[in-house]
Write an enzyme that holds these catalytic residues in place. Structure first.
Site, PDB file in Angstrom:
ATOM      1  N   SER A 105       2.439  -3.517   5.898  1.00  0.00           N
ATOM      2  CA  SER A 105       2.967  -2.166   6.067  1.00  0.00           C
ATOM      3  C   SER A 105       3.991  -2.145   7.200  1.00  0.00           C
ATOM      4  O   SER A 105       4.984  -2.865   7.142  1.00  0.00           O
ATOM      5  CB  SER A 105       1.812  -1.180   6.308  1.00  0.00           C
ATOM      6  OG  SER A 105       2.252   0.153   6.215  1.00  0.00           O
ATOM      7  N   GLU A 202       6.455  -3.765  -1.611  1.00  0.00           N
ATOM      8  CA  GLU A 202       5.388  -2.803  -1.928  1.00  0.00           C
ATOM      9  C   GLU A 202       5.661  -1.539  -1.127  1.00  0.00           C
ATOM     10  O   GLU A 202       6.421  -1.562  -0.163  1.00  0.00           O
ATOM     11  CB  GLU A 202       4.006  -3.377  -1.593  1.00  0.00           C
ATOM     12  CG  GLU A 202       3.769  -3.685  -0.119  1.00  0.00           C
ATOM     13  CD  GLU A 202       3.316  -2.492   0.704  1.00  0.00           C
ATOM     14  OE1 GLU A 202       2.619  -1.609   0.168  1.00  0.00           O
ATOM     15  OE2 GLU A 202       3.658  -2.433   1.903  1.00  0.00           O
ATOM     16  N   HIS A 272      -0.875  -1.665  -0.182  1.00  0.00           N
ATOM     17  CA  HIS A 272      -1.804  -0.618   0.217  1.00  0.00           C
ATOM     18  C   HIS A 272      -2.941  -0.400  -0.773  1.00  0.00           C
ATOM     19  O   HIS A 272      -3.876   0.341  -0.483  1.00  0.00           O
ATOM     20  CB  HIS A 272      -1.052   0.695   0.445  1.00  0.00           C
ATOM     21  CG  HIS A 272      -0.193   0.686   1.669  1.00  0.00           C
ATOM     22  ND1 HIS A 272       1.063   0.109   1.695  1.00  0.00           N
ATOM     23  CD2 HIS A 272      -0.412   1.158   2.920  1.00  0.00           C
ATOM     24  CE1 HIS A 272       1.585   0.251   2.902  1.00  0.00           C
ATOM     25  NE2 HIS A 272       0.707   0.882   3.671  1.00  0.00           N
TER      26      HIS A 272
END
Length: 296
Positions: A105, A202, A272
């Site tokens: 992330s 992502e 995630h």
């Protein structure tokens, strides 16, 4: 570079604040795998949304970078904040030590900067915020792959069938991470070169029009045209406007990559969603017969 039993890892909070209760299960987890754990002095600090001040976060990270006894630096969580500390750090020792930096992330900031400027592998994988004392099957898979990545086991992942896949065999270094972070780093000193590489992306909780904006940016800056392959992970909890954009995230990515001949795979289990399978970024990888192979 790979860890062995008895090695020490350091846990830091470079982004959003985190509670002690969210870290304690991860400490138990790592200790069960015969790793010793040191915590940053400011790991539980709170400064509004963030885990303390930029200065103190950087002090914790730099201390573990400079400590030869720390074999991996693990981020407690993402959120936001890594970009605020990256320029405060001297990352050069990582190239000599080949010390792992671990997270995903917002931690993509570190992955990208370390790959581009210090040619050192990192691990895109689960973080303490996601490690519970009673993990689900999916969570346990992600946890297990992180340990395998740290200890130097070969990683072999099936690339699942998807109606939008463009299958093929290829090889190259694998790089990437969170799409929003990669987009935000374009033109900065932390911007990655994607030529000849397998790019993994992502994202979470983005508006579909913004996915389009970010893919347009990657396309216009040349980051999509000379890839070895594109691997798309979880595109989770996407948002739309009152007037629909007209495509989902995967269809948007398809539109902006359709002119290229390299393989594209969707739905890879990293990001995630769970399981969050670990990737050793910055190292050689191969796509062969619909499998992603990451040899140690």
């Amino acid at each position: 570079m790979y860890l062995k039993k008895g090695d020490t890892i350091g846990i830091v909070s470079p982004a959003r604040a985190i509670e002690k209760s969210k870290v304690e299960p991860a400490i138990v987890f790592f200790e069960k795998h015969d790793l010793q754990v040191k915590l940053g002095n400011h790991i539980y600090d709170v400064n509004h949304q963030m885990a303390g001040t930029d200065e103190n976060k950087a002090k914790d990270i730099q201390k573990f970078i400079d400590d030869d006894n720390i074999k991996a630096i693990v981020s407690t969580r993402g959120g936001y904040g890594c970009v605020r500390v990256i320029d405060r750090l001297d990352l050069k020792p990582l190239a000599k030590q080949k010390k792992w930096f671990v997270g995903y992330s917002d931690v993509t900031v570190f992955h990208s900067d370390i790959h581009q400027n210090h040619d050192t592998p990192t691990i895109h994988g689960t973080m303490p915020v996601n490690i519970s004392s009673d993990p689900s099957v999916e969570e346990a898979i992600g946890n297990d792959t992180l340990i395998k990545a740290l200890f130097g086991e070969d990683l072999v992942y099936d690339l699942k069938s998807h109606p939008l896949n463009k299958p093929g065999n290829t090889s190259g270094k694998i790089v990437g991470g969170n799409l929003s972070m990669l987009y935000s780093l374009c033109g900065s000193n932390s911007d990655i070169d994607t030529k000849g590489k397998i790019l993994f992306i992502e994202d979470l909780d983005e508006y579909l029009y913004h996915i389009d904006r970010m893919m347009m940016n990657l396309k216009r800056t040349g980051k999509l045209d000379k890839l070895a392959a594109l691997v798309v992970g979880g595109m989770s909890d996407m948002n739309d406007n009152t007037i629909p954009f007209g495509k989902n995230a995967e269809e948007i990515i398809l539109e902006h990559t359709s002119a290229y001949n390299y393989p594209v795979y969707y739905g890879f289990e990293a990001g995630h969603d769970k399981p969050n399978r670990a990737l050793r970024l910055g190292m050689h990888a191969e796509i062969k017969d619909n499998q992603l192979l990451l040899p140690a």
